[in-house]
Design a protein around this motif. Structure first.
Motif, PDB file in Angstrom:
ATOM      1  N   TRP A  63      13.967  -5.546  -7.477  1.00  0.00           N
ATOM      2  CA  TRP A  63      14.000  -6.955  -7.088  1.00  0.00           C
ATOM      3  C   TRP A  63      15.246  -7.314  -6.284  1.00  0.00           C
ATOM      4  O   TRP A  63      15.221  -8.268  -5.497  1.00  0.00           O
ATOM      5  CB  TRP A  63      13.910  -7.828  -8.340  1.00  0.00           C
ATOM      6  CG  TRP A  63      12.570  -7.737  -8.997  1.00  0.00           C
ATOM      7  CD1 TRP A  63      12.276  -7.163 -10.189  1.00  0.00           C
ATOM      8  CD2 TRP A  63      11.323  -8.226  -8.479  1.00  0.00           C
ATOM      9  NE1 TRP A  63      10.936  -7.261 -10.463  1.00  0.00           N
ATOM     10  CE2 TRP A  63      10.324  -7.914  -9.438  1.00  0.00           C
ATOM     11  CE3 TRP A  63      10.958  -8.896  -7.317  1.00  0.00           C
ATOM     12  CZ2 TRP A  63       8.983  -8.243  -9.246  1.00  0.00           C
ATOM     13  CZ3 TRP A  63       9.615  -9.225  -7.127  1.00  0.00           C
ATOM     14  CH2 TRP A  63       8.651  -8.906  -8.071  1.00  0.00           C
ATOM     15  N   ALA A  64      16.308  -6.569  -6.443  1.00  0.00           N
ATOM     16  CA  ALA A  64      17.494  -6.828  -5.624  1.00  0.00           C
ATOM     17  C   ALA A  64      17.207  -6.547  -4.156  1.00  0.00           C
ATOM     18  O   ALA A  64      17.604  -7.319  -3.273  1.00  0.00           O
ATOM     19  CB  ALA A  64      18.668  -5.975  -6.120  1.00  0.00           C
ATOM     20  N   PHE A  70      13.599 -10.389   1.857  1.00  0.00           N
ATOM     21  CA  PHE A  70      12.644 -11.500   1.915  1.00  0.00           C
ATOM     22  C   PHE A  70      12.882 -12.412   3.119  1.00  0.00           C
ATOM     23  O   PHE A  70      11.925 -12.864   3.761  1.00  0.00           O
ATOM     24  CB  PHE A  70      12.717 -12.306   0.612  1.00  0.00           C
ATOM     25  CG  PHE A  70      11.634 -13.336   0.485  1.00  0.00           C
ATOM     26  CD1 PHE A  70      10.327 -12.942   0.243  1.00  0.00           C
ATOM     27  CD2 PHE A  70      11.909 -14.687   0.607  1.00  0.00           C
ATOM     28  CE1 PHE A  70       9.310 -13.872   0.130  1.00  0.00           C
ATOM     29  CE2 PHE A  70      10.906 -15.623   0.482  1.00  0.00           C
ATOM     30  CZ  PHE A  70       9.607 -15.221   0.242  1.00  0.00           C
ATOM     31  N   LEU A  71      14.107 -12.710   3.460  1.00  0.00           N
ATOM     32  CA  LEU A  71      14.420 -13.633   4.559  1.00  0.00           C
ATOM     33  C   LEU A  71      15.145 -12.929   5.712  1.00  0.00           C
ATOM     34  O   LEU A  71      15.843 -13.600   6.480  1.00  0.00           O
ATOM     35  CB  LEU A  71      15.263 -14.805   4.045  1.00  0.00           C
ATOM     36  CG  LEU A  71      14.584 -15.731   3.031  1.00  0.00           C
ATOM     37  CD1 LEU A  71      15.558 -16.785   2.537  1.00  0.00           C
ATOM     38  CD2 LEU A  71      13.345 -16.396   3.635  1.00  0.00           C
ATOM     39  N   ARG A  72      14.971 -11.638   5.825  1.00  0.00           N
ATOM     40  CA  ARG A  72      15.581 -10.923   6.935  1.00  0.00           C
ATOM     41  C   ARG A  72      14.933 -11.350   8.249  1.00  0.00           C
ATOM     42  O   ARG A  72      13.736 -11.671   8.301  1.00  0.00           O
ATOM     43  CB  ARG A  72      15.434  -9.413   6.761  1.00  0.00           C
ATOM     44  CG  ARG A  72      16.131  -8.854   5.539  1.00  0.00           C
ATOM     45  CD  ARG A  72      17.628  -9.039   5.595  1.00  0.00           C
ATOM     46  NE  ARG A  72      18.230  -8.271   6.689  1.00  0.00           N
ATOM     47  CZ  ARG A  72      19.503  -8.332   7.021  1.00  0.00           C
ATOM     48  NH1 ARG A  72      20.322  -9.162   6.358  1.00  0.00           N
ATOM     49  NH2 ARG A  72      19.979  -7.603   7.993  1.00  0.00           N
ATOM     50  N   PRO A  73      15.700 -11.401   9.355  1.00  0.00           N
ATOM     51  CA  PRO A  73      15.135 -11.830  10.643  1.00  0.00           C
ATOM     52  C   PRO A  73      13.921 -11.015  11.079  1.00  0.00           C
ATOM     53  O   PRO A  73      12.979 -11.567  11.670  1.00  0.00           O
ATOM     54  CB  PRO A  73      16.309 -11.662  11.616  1.00  0.00           C
ATOM     55  CG  PRO A  73      17.528 -11.773  10.752  1.00  0.00           C
ATOM     56  CD  PRO A  73      17.156 -11.171   9.442  1.00  0.00           C
ATOM     57  N   VAL A 265       8.329  -0.134  -1.758  1.00  0.00           N
ATOM     58  CA  VAL A 265       7.762  -1.035  -2.772  1.00  0.00           C
ATOM     59  C   VAL A 265       8.291  -2.462  -2.627  1.00  0.00           C
ATOM     60  O   VAL A 265       7.501  -3.414  -2.583  1.00  0.00           O
ATOM     61  CB  VAL A 265       8.016  -0.478  -4.181  1.00  0.00           C
ATOM     62  CG1 VAL A 265       7.596  -1.499  -5.241  1.00  0.00           C
ATOM     63  CG2 VAL A 265       7.257   0.827  -4.379  1.00  0.00           C
ATOM     64  N   PRO A 266       9.604  -2.692  -2.554  1.00  0.00           N
ATOM     65  CA  PRO A 266      10.051  -4.079  -2.365  1.00  0.00           C
ATOM     66  C   PRO A 266       9.573  -4.687  -1.055  1.00  0.00           C
ATOM     67  O   PRO A 266       9.305  -5.899  -0.995  1.00  0.00           O
ATOM     68  CB  PRO A 266      11.580  -3.975  -2.421  1.00  0.00           C
ATOM     69  CG  PRO A 266      11.898  -2.552  -2.224  1.00  0.00           C
ATOM     70  CD  PRO A 266      10.743  -1.780  -2.770  1.00  0.00           C
ATOM     71  N   LEU A 267       9.440  -3.886   0.001  1.00  0.00           N
ATOM     72  CA  LEU A 267       8.927  -4.423   1.256  1.00  0.00           C
ATOM     73  C   LEU A 267       7.465  -4.840   1.122  1.00  0.00           C
ATOM     74  O   LEU A 267       7.055  -5.894   1.657  1.00  0.00           O
ATOM     75  CB  LEU A 267       9.081  -3.383   2.367  1.00  0.00           C
ATOM     76  CG  LEU A 267      10.500  -3.228   2.936  1.00  0.00           C
ATOM     77  CD1 LEU A 267      10.603  -1.983   3.803  1.00  0.00           C
ATOM     78  CD2 LEU A 267      10.889  -4.465   3.752  1.00  0.00           C
TER      79      LEU A 267
END
Length: 326
Positions: A63-64, A70-73, A265-267
Motif C-alpha cells: 500500500w505504500a 496513485f497521483l503520479r503525473p 500489484v500496486p499499479l
C-alpha cells in the motif's frame, strides 16, 4: 319492599371494574422477529471484516507503493486520455445508435437492412479485432477519396496522416458502441405506448417534432439506465486502446509495470481504484438523470442520498425519543 334472598350482592363480593384499555399511542408495537436475517447479516459482516483485514495487513499489496503511484503525473496523464476517449466515443456511439435505431424502425427496406447488418456485424466482431483492423487500415487503403463510384475522385487525402492513435481509438470504440446503443435506443422507442404516437400524429405535428418533443423524451426513461450500463462498459473497454499504441490509464499502468516489475500489484490496484471512481461517478450521474426524467411519470421523485440520510437521522432521533418516553 323486601328483596328475595340471594339477590343482594355485597360490595365486597362485586367483581372489580375492568380497567380502561391503553390508547394505541401508549401501546408499544413489538417488531417481527427475524432470526434468519440477523444470522445472515452476522455472517456477511464477518466475511467483509476478514476481507478488509486481509487487504490491510497483507504485505503483498504494498500500500505504500500504491500511495506513491496513485497521483503520479504518468498515471494522471493516462487518466485524462481515458476520459477523452470515453467521452468522445460515448457521443459518437450515442449519435450513431440513434441513427441506426431510426433506420431499423424506418419504412425503407434498404435502411432497415443496412442498419440491421451494421448492428449484427459489430455485435459479432470482438472490439479488439475492430481496433487492430482500424490501426492497420492504412495497409489496405493508403489513400481515401470522395467522388463518383467507379468514376473520378474529387478529393483525395492520405489516410495515415488522419488516422492518429486517438482517432483510431475513438472511431473503433464509437463504431462498436453504436451497434449496442442502437438496440438500447430502439428498445426505448418501442417502450413508448402506441397511443402517444397516434395522439401526436392526430395533432398533425411534423414527424421530427413528434420524435424530439413527444416520443424521445418518454423513451429516455427506458434508455437512460440501459445506456448508462453500456457507458460503464465503454469506460472499461478503453483499456483495450493500449493495443493500438495509445497510453491511456491501463496503458500507463502496463508501461510502468514493465519498468518497475516489483510494483505490478500496486499499479494494478491503482488502475482498479481509478476505474471504480470513474464508474461510481457515472452511476451518480445516472441517478440524477433518471430522477430528472421521472418527473411526471411517478407520484413522487425518488429521494436523493442526502435526503435519505436526513430522513434516516430524523427517524433515529424519533426512535430515541420514543424509547426515552417509555
Amino acid at each position: 319492599m323486601s328483596e328475595p334472598p340471594g339477590a343482594a350482592v355485597s360490595l365486597a363480593e362485586a367483581p372489580p371494574a375492568a380497567s380502561p384499555p391503553k390508547s394505541l399511542t401508549a401501546q408499544r408495537v413489538q417488531p417481527l422477529r427475524r432470526p434468519g436475517r440477523w444470522i445472515v447479516t452476522a455472517v456477511v459482516l464477518v466475511l467483509v471484516a476478514q476481507i478488509l483485514h486481509g487487504l490491510a495487513t497483507n504485505p503483498f499489496y504494498q500500500w505504500a507503493r500504491f500511495r506513491y503511484w496513485f497521483l503520479r503525473p504518468t498515471i494522471l496523464d493516462g487518466l485524462v486520455v481515458t476520459l477523452e476517449v470515453a467521452a468522445l466515443s460515448a457521443v459518437l456511439g450515442l449519435l450513431g445508435g440513434i441513427l441506426l435505431a431510426l433506420g431499423r424502425l424506418s419504412g425503407s427496406p434498404v435502411l432497415r437492412a443496412v442498419s440491421w447488418t451494421y448492428t449484427w456485424l459489430f455485435r459479432s466482431v470482438p472490439l479488439i479485432v475492430v481496433l487492430i483492423f482500424l490501426y492497420n487500415f492504412s495497409a489496405l487503403y493508403k489513400t481515401l477519396s470522395l467522388g463518383i463510384p467507379f468514376g473520378p475522385a474529387f478529393v483525395s487525402f492520405d489516410e495515415s496522416k488522419l488516422a492518429t492513435d486517438m482517432t483510431v481509438a475513438v472511431i473503433g470504440l464509437g463504431l462498436n458502441e453504436a451497434a449496442y446503443a442502437a438496440e438500447v435506443v430502439r428498445g426505448g422507442i418501442l417502450s413508448v405506448d402506441q397511443g402517444q404516437h397516434e395522439a401526436a400524429a392526430a395533432l398533425g405535428l411534423p414527424r421530427g417534432y413528434q420524435f424530439t418533443r413527444i416520443v424521445f423524451p418518454q423513451a429516455l426513461r427506458s434508455i437512460t439506465p440501459n445506456y448508462v450500463n453500456q457507458l460503464i462498459g465503454l469506460v472499461k473497454s478503453t483499456s483495450l486502446v493500449f493495443y493500438v499504441s495509445l497510453l491511456d490509464l491501463f496503458g500507463s499502468v502496463q508501461t510502468m509495470g514493465s519498468t518497475y516489475p516489483g510494483d505490478i500489484v500496486p499499479l494494478l490496484l491503482v488502475a482498479t481504484v481509478w476505474y471504480l471512481i470513474l464508474t461510481s461517478v457515472v452511476s451518480v450521474v445516472q441517478f440524477y438523470v433518471e430522477r430528472y426524467f421521472a418527473r411526471g411519470a411517478t407520484r413522487s421523485l425518488p429521494p436523493t442520498p442526502l435526503q435519505k440520510a436526513r430522513a434516516g437521522l430524523a427517524d433515529f432521533r424519533a426512535r430515541l425519543r420514543r424509547e426515552a418516553a417509555v
